[in-house]
Design a protein around this motif. Structure first.
Motif, PDB file in Angstrom:
ATOM      1  N   ARG A  28      10.318  11.576  -0.385  1.00 26.69           N
ATOM      2  CA  ARG A  28       9.300  10.579  -0.725  1.00 26.69           C
ATOM      3  C   ARG A  28       9.107   9.532   0.363  1.00 26.69           C
ATOM      4  O   ARG A  28      10.039   9.182   1.079  1.00 26.69           O
ATOM      5  N   ASN A  29       7.872   9.040   0.442  1.00 25.66           N
ATOM      6  CA  ASN A  29       7.585   7.835   1.214  1.00 25.66           C
ATOM      7  C   ASN A  29       7.697   6.626   0.293  1.00 25.66           C
ATOM      8  O   ASN A  29       8.215   5.589   0.678  1.00 25.66           O
ATOM      9  N   GLU A  51      -0.016  13.670  -2.206  1.00 25.21           N
ATOM     10  CA  GLU A  51       0.195  13.102  -0.874  1.00 25.21           C
ATOM     11  C   GLU A  51      -0.319  11.664  -0.758  1.00 25.21           C
ATOM     12  O   GLU A  51       0.388  10.782  -0.267  1.00 25.21           O
ATOM     13  N   GLN A  52      -1.556  11.419  -1.175  1.00 20.76           N
ATOM     14  CA  GLN A  52      -2.134  10.075  -1.063  1.00 20.76           C
ATOM     15  C   GLN A  52      -1.371   9.071  -1.925  1.00 20.76           C
ATOM     16  O   GLN A  52      -1.137   7.929  -1.516  1.00 20.76           O
ATOM     17  N   GLU A  53      -0.965   9.506  -3.102  1.00 18.73           N
ATOM     18  CA  GLU A  53      -0.219   8.626  -4.005  1.00 18.73           C
ATOM     19  C   GLU A  53       1.136   8.269  -3.400  1.00 18.73           C
ATOM     20  O   GLU A  53       1.580   7.117  -3.447  1.00 18.73           O
ATOM     21  N   ASP A  54       1.796   9.269  -2.804  1.00 20.97           N
ATOM     22  CA  ASP A  54       3.087   9.051  -2.152  1.00 20.97           C
ATOM     23  C   ASP A  54       2.949   8.076  -0.983  1.00 20.97           C
ATOM     24  O   ASP A  54       3.799   7.212  -0.779  1.00 20.97           O
ATOM     25  N   LEU A  55       1.865   8.181  -0.237  1.00 22.96           N
ATOM     26  CA  LEU A  55       1.660   7.288   0.905  1.00 22.96           C
ATOM     27  C   LEU A  55       1.354   5.861   0.464  1.00 22.96           C
ATOM     28  O   LEU A  55       1.816   4.901   1.075  1.00 22.96           O
ATOM     29  N   ARG A  56       0.593   5.714  -0.617  1.00 26.67           N
ATOM     30  CA  ARG A  56       0.167   4.379  -1.062  1.00 26.67           C
ATOM     31  C   ARG A  56       1.044   3.779  -2.156  1.00 26.67           C
ATOM     32  O   ARG A  56       0.962   2.579  -2.429  1.00 26.67           O
TER      33      ARG A  56
END
Length: 192
Positions: A28-29, A51-56
Motif C-alpha cells: 500500500r501507499n 490504484e487511484q484510491e491507494d494513491l490518494r
C-alpha cells in the motif's frame, strides 16, 4: 467527556493506519479508511481501494468514483455532506484483484467499528464482493441488485459496482434504478 462521532472515527482511522494484519499492507501507499459525514444515515460499502484510491487515500476517486459521484448527485447525495463511504478492505489488493476471504476477515473489524460509530439506517453495497460479505454469501448481484433487505434493523441494498458499469455500460440504467429506489426509501424513512 465523551468523544463525538467525528473524533471517534479519527481515532479509529489513526489506529487503522498502523494495521499490518494481512499482507496487503506491504503493497500500500495509503490506508483507504473512509470518507464522509460521521452523522450519515446512509453508508456505501465497496470491496477495496484501486490504484487511484491507494494513491490518494480516499475511496472511489478514480473513474468509478466519478461515475458514483454523478449517480449520487442525481439523488441529492454527496460524499462530503450526507453519506459515508468505506470498503471491506482498507488496502489495495495487487492489480486490483478481488480481496481474498482471509484478507476480508483480517480487515472486517475496522468496517464493523466504523458502522458501530456511524450507526447508519441504510447500507448500500457496491458490487458482489461487498454484498456477499455484508448481505448474504450467495448473492447474485446481476439478478438481486436493487432488492431492499432488512437485516439487523438496518435496510440494505446491493447494487452494481461503478467499475463494472464502466466495463458494461448497458447495465447503467438498471443501476441508476437502484439509486432511485434508494432515494424513495430515504424519502419513505424521512431521511432527506
Amino acid at each position: 467527556m465523551s468523544m463525538d462521532k467525528k473524533e471517534l472515527l479519527k481515532d479509529l482511522e489513526n489506529q487503522c493506519l498502523d494495521c499490518k494484519r494481512c499482507g496487503l499492507c506491504r503493497g500500500r501507499n495509503n490506508v483507504v479508511f473512509g470518507v464522509g459525514n460521521p452523522e450519515a444515515e446512509v453508508m456505501f460499502i465497496g470491496e477495496g481501494p484501486g490504484e487511484q484510491e491507494d494513491l490518494r487515500g480516499e475511496p472511489f476517486v478514480g473513474k468509478a468514483g466519478i461515475l458514483l459521484d454523478k449517480m449520487l448527485t442525481a439523488i441529492d447525495l454527496d460524499r462530503r455532506k450526507n453519506i459515508y463511504i468505506a470498503n471491506i478492505v482498507k488496502c489495495r489488493p495487487p492489480q486490483n484483484r478481488d480481496p481474498q476471504p482471509e484478507e476480508q476477515e483480517m480487515c472486517i473489524a475496522w468496517l464493523r467499528r466504523q458502522f458501530a460509530i456511524i450507526r447508519p439506517k441504510i447500507i448500500v453495497c457496491l458490487g458482489r464482493i461487498a454484498a456477499a460479505r455484508i448481505i448474504k454469501p450467495d448473492i447474485r448481484i446481476k439478478r438481486e441488485h436493487g432488492m431492499i433487505i432488512k437485516k439487523g434493523g438496518v435496510m440494505m441494498m446491493p447494487t452494481l459496482h461503478p467499475a463494472a458499469l464502466l466495463r458494461n455500460p448497458g447495465d447503467k440504467p438498471g443501476a441508476f434504478e437502484d439509486f432511485l429506489k434508494l432515494q424513495k426509501l430515504m424519502e419513505d424513512m424521512e431521511l432527506y
